[in-house]
Design an enzyme around this catalytic site. Structure first.
Site, PDB file in Angstrom:
ATOM      1  N   ALA A 254     -76.982  25.632  47.589  1.00  0.00           N
ATOM      2  CA  ALA A 254     -76.204  24.984  48.636  1.00  0.00           C
ATOM      3  C   ALA A 254     -75.008  24.318  47.969  1.00  0.00           C
ATOM      4  CB  ALA A 254     -77.048  23.953  49.375  1.00  0.00           C
ATOM      5  N   MET A 255     -74.022  23.922  48.782  1.00  0.00           N
ATOM      6  CA  MET A 255     -72.818  23.307  48.211  1.00  0.00           C
ATOM      7  C   MET A 255     -72.363  22.161  49.092  1.00  0.00           C
ATOM      8  SD  MET A 255     -70.517  23.073  45.935  1.00  0.00           S
ATOM      9  CE  MET A 255     -69.246  21.799  46.054  1.00  0.00           C
ATOM     10  N   HIS A 289     -80.474  16.537  49.313  1.00  0.00           N
ATOM     11  CA  HIS A 289     -79.668  16.574  48.084  1.00  0.00           C
ATOM     12  C   HIS A 289     -78.178  16.672  48.428  1.00  0.00           C
ATOM     13  CE1 HIS A 289     -78.927  18.078  43.842  1.00  0.00           C
ATOM     14  NE2 HIS A 289     -77.834  18.502  44.458  1.00  0.00           N
ATOM     15  N   GLU A 290     -77.839  17.642  49.270  1.00  0.00           N
ATOM     16  CA  GLU A 290     -76.418  17.845  49.592  1.00  0.00           C
ATOM     17  C   GLU A 290     -75.852  16.637  50.330  1.00  0.00           C
ATOM     18  OE1 GLU A 290     -75.122  20.232  48.060  1.00  0.00           O
ATOM     19  OE2 GLU A 290     -77.048  21.124  47.521  1.00  0.00           O
ATOM     20  N   GLU A 312     -75.023  15.448  39.905  1.00  0.00           N
ATOM     21  CA  GLU A 312     -76.228  16.252  40.121  1.00  0.00           C
ATOM     22  C   GLU A 312     -77.527  15.504  39.820  1.00  0.00           C
ATOM     23  OE1 GLU A 312     -76.038  18.546  41.913  1.00  0.00           O
ATOM     24  OE2 GLU A 312     -73.956  19.207  41.727  1.00  0.00           O
TER      25      GLU A 312
HETATM   26 ZN    ZN Z   1     -75.929  19.007  43.844  1.00  0.00          ZN
END
Ligand code: ZN
Length: 845
Positions: A254-255, A289-290, A312
């Protein structure tokens, strides 16, 4: 490394007007990027890649420019410094590279369709429009996009659309942001939307090939994650909307594009009626997370890629913090213990591994930084240590101050430590820098010497390692008060062991909770004491005993032969974390046996003994009374029974297959992959193979597709294996984004390994052309190294990869994986006899 010049030093943009016209039919992009900024030098540099530049003007007048392919940019002679508006007009091809602006392909009712989407991290915004493509070069952006639009199509971007004129879609001005976070997408989309308590619009978008209810789970998790972060960070979500978009072709997981997060379909969409709990948890943690990045990464961005970990590692920790808060019954930190912790401990034990913080300049090397075991998993463990040290109140206070100080701007690692240090009154940076800047981690040896309980730290290696005398500031978390909170010397003596043991009334342990990034080697007496009381330990502590023994065996500090007899005492534990650690060891033993040998038969008997009781308890059919542990443990024990060739298990799986033959997708997702693979292995025919392949081509359920891929790659039929290799390069069957799983499945299948390995070597150039621009490319090497364990394969691996060792982005991976296979091969050669004897002994008992 010499510091190369960043383009930002020559030109500092403040605002962009970007116009892009995308034609899907001709596969052409054309546009103009108009950049206002401060020229620091008379010749400025702007990034572009794969473009044809037709004109460059400065404040309305043509100016000379030169292209610099090596630097991925152009140099523009302004002849002056100061405030300037530069306009660059260009054309570029639209390619299937999954980078820059690219098409995603899918079928809708037999019709071939596409969505155009973007992927700019790390350095691909420069393929979409000329820009200063460095995270520090934050600016505001006005985006205007035109395309060969069809009725009913939707276009999305970071900000809401403000108007459409003459077919051009104009989007609201962004906040000040980095180029790699710009995103847009268009196509024939469906959506589900809602609003957070604070009024942020949240939406999930996907192709119409999916059922509408596949969007529901993601929408709920996204909404509640944003609400959680707004509260936890004490900082409002900075944009009007948060769109989540599933793209059929997507290279990473994912981004976190600001306001328009893009996902691989498998990590956003799921069938709410039939998806395994671990897959639901996976999707939820990816979304969390995203969304953590929307603040950490997007609102405040690392100054340069060397601090990628700031993004990250932090998001990787927060995905667990958030999901634990919004779905407390999942005990999601247990997943951290069974996935991130072992991944980090394994990889970080190989000499030559990168540190979490790495100096970097070359774009190919920047992509190679995204080592999931280090920058994500180890970095997250590091932050878990920091969180445990400072506590949640100071963490939240520190973060609020960090966001206030650096929002719409950039930060370095030291800024985070300073904020947490300020909030907690502790020197967080000096402790954390020993973990951040040094590769590897310590093994703490606990021993009783001359009656004194003594601790010693040394770097732990699997395979050959150069001991450079590194030391860490280790949060010890011992259950004995005599142990220091932070162990920073090489050795420490805690006092008279007999007295300490007497006073404590329980065995001596360190790293209670398994949250610090080190392992422990207890001497025989201390280990025996722990094992004698192992039933008193909580599940995580039992996992930890197994985890540390496994690593010590991999590192040749103990023998696997001494671990084998211990396995049975953990086998009936209902906790998933214990089963995960147990079967990780058991599965490692498979590499010590030759296929179809008496040793393999003995190992299968051991697997049968280990799993028998739990198989009887859990069965093949999920029950309404199942606990989370039951649901998650069932696949481990059934898989063990199938490896054991347990006749009942094979028949039970076959019966399930037969009963569901007309609707295989509805087989319970918890056991579906086992049922399908069992059928292929034991009852497989060409018709079955073709049927499963056809199901794979037509299904839109990502987790069913993953199960089908695992099943067909387990065929032992020669003709079918040849067919399997053929579909690797047939994008209508196996999308390049999914190919690695097919390759891994085939390579791990003894009957098909030769064919898979031949394919990789023969078609390496094709692979590089197809996924070479992708940051996951190197993982084909990692996957290969994960499987190989014989001297013959090791020699072939070296013969093939050593000549490629100087390829940018591949160097570290080839070196590390050569060590990984080499150390495994010598471990097996040296211990094979003893391990197999121990297995034979264990099944006598
Ligand atoms: Zn990430």
């Amino acid at each position: 490394m010499t510091e190369s010049k960043h383009f930002y030093q020559t030109f500092q943009p403040t605002h962009y007007n970007v116009y892009i016209d995308i034609n899907r039919a001709t596969k052409q992009i054309s546009g103009t990027s108009t950049i206002t900024g401060d020229a620091k030098e008379p010749t400025i540099s702007v990034h572009e890649k794969y473009m044809t530049i037709s004109s460059v003007t400065a404040d309305g007048t043509d100016v000379p420019f030169t292209l610099d392919e090596a630097a991925e940019g152009l140099h523009i002679d302004l002849g002056k410094t100061g405030e300037t508006t530069v306009a660059i007009t260009y054309t570029a091809p639209l390619t299937d590279s999954m980078m820059g602006i690219y098409p995603s392909y899918y079928d809708l009712n037999g019709e071939k369709k596409q969505i155009i989407g973007t992927q700019f991290e790390t350095t691909a915004a420069r393929q979409a429009f000329p820009c200063v493509d460095e995270p520090e070069a934050k600016a505001t952006f006005d985006l205007a996009i035109k395309f060969d639009e069809q009725p009913g199509e939707t276009i999305l971007s970071n900000m809401p659309e403000v108007k459409t004129e003459n077919g051009v879609h104009y989007f609201d001005t962004t906040k000040k942001m980095s180029s790699y976070l710009i995103a847009f997408a268009f196509g024939d989309l469906q959506k589900k939307v809602t609003k957070t308590k604070s009024g942020v619009e949240v939406g999930v978008f996907a192709t119409k090939a999916h059922q509408a209810n596949e969007l529901d789970f993601a929408l709920d998790i996204a909404k509640r994650s944003i609400e959680f972060y707004e509260d936890f960070y004490q900082t409002p979500y900075p944009l009007p909307h948060s769109w989540q978009l599933a793209l059929p072709d997507f290279s990473a997981g994912a981004m976190e594009n600001w306001g328009l997060v893009t996902y691989r379909e498998a990590y956003l969409l799921l069938d709410p009626a039939n998806t395994a709990l671990d897959m639901k948890q996976r999707v939820a943690t990816v979304i969390a997370h995203e969304l953590a990045h929307q603040w950490f990464g997007d609102l405040v961005t690392m100054k340069w890629w060397d601090d990628l970990w700031l993004n990250e590692s932090f998001a990787n920790m927060m995905e667990y913090v958030a999901i634990d808060a919004i779905e407390p019954d999942w005990h999601i930190w247990e997943t951290f213990q069974t996935s991130d912790a072992p991944m980090a401990l394994q990889r970080d034990a190989t000499d030559g591994v990168q540190s979490v913080h790495v100096q970097v300049e070359d774009p190919a090397e920047i992509d190679a930084l995204f080592d999931s075991a280090i920058v994500y998993a180890k970095g997250a463990r590091m932050l878990v240590m920091a969180r445990a040290l400072v506590g949640d109140d100071a963490l939240r206070k520190g973060l609020k101050a960090y966001f206030e100080a650096h929002q719409y701007n950039n930060a370095k690692g030291a800024d985070l430590w300073a904020a947490l240090g300020e909030a907690s009154g502790m020197d967080v940076g000096s402790i954390m820098n020993t973990w951040l800047e040094q590769p590897g981690y310590p093994v703490v040896t606990a021993a009783v010497e001359n009656g004194q309980l003594t601790l010693k730290q040394t770097q732990f290696f699997v395979g050959e390692g150069q001991d450079e005398g590194r030391q860490w500031k280790i949060p010890l978390n011992s259950n004995y008060a005599a142990a220091p909170a932070i162990f920073e010397d090489q050795t420490v003596t805690l006092g008279n062991y007999a007295e300490l043991r007497q006073a404590a009334g329980e065995p001596f342990r360190v790293n209670v909770g398994n949250n610090s990034h080190f392992i422990v080697k207890y001497d025989d007496a201390l280990l025996t004491d722990i094992l004698d009381h192992v039933a008193d330990l909580d599940a995580i502590s039992q996992l930890q005993v197994l985890q540390d023994l496994r690593l010590l065996a991999d590192g040749r500090q103990i023998s696997y032969a001494t671990v084998v007899p211990l396995l049975a005492r953990f086998a009936d534990n209902p906790a998933t974390v214990v089963n995960a650690a147990l079967y990780r060891i058991a599965n490692n033993l498979k590499k010590f046996v030759t296929p179809d040998s008496a040793e393999e038969k003995a190992l299968q008997t051991l697997f049968d003994r280990l799993s028998a009781q739990q198989v009887a308890r859990l069965g093949w059919t999920p029950q309404a009374t199942d606990t989370n542990d039951d649901q998650l443990t069932r696949p481990y024990v059934l898989n063990a029974a199938l490896y054991a060739q347990n006749a009942q298990a094979i028949q039970d799986a076959h019966a399930l297959f037969t009963a569901n033959a007309d609707h295989l997708g509805t087989l319970s997702a918890d056991v579906r992959v086992l049922v399908l693979a069992n059928e292929v292995k034991h009852f497989g025919t060409a018709e079955l193979f073709d049927h499963l392949l056809a199901e794979y081509r037509t299904s839109t359920d990502p987790s069913y597709k993953a199960d089908l891929a695992a099943a067909v790659t387990s065929t032992t039929d020669k003709a079918l294996i040849a067919k399997l290799i053929e579909v690797f390069e047939d994008a209508d069957t196996v999308k390049p984004q999914d190919l690695r799983a097919w390759y891994r499945g085939t390579l791990a299948n003894n009957a098909a390994q030769q064919a898979a390995w031949d394919w990789l070597r023969n078609d390496w150039q094709w692979l590089e052309d197809t996924v070479g621009g992708d940051m996951e490319f190197t993982t084909y090497i990692t996957v290969t190294a994960g499987v190989f364990h014989t001297p013959e394969r090791f020699a072939e691996f070296k013969a093939f990869f050593e000549p490629k060792i100087n390829t940018p982005g591949l160097t570290r991976e080839i070196k590390m994986d050569t060590k990984v296979i080499g150390s495994r091969v010598s471990l097996i050669e040296d211990e094979k006899a003893a391990v197999n004897a121990a297995v034979a002994q264990a099944i006598q008992a």
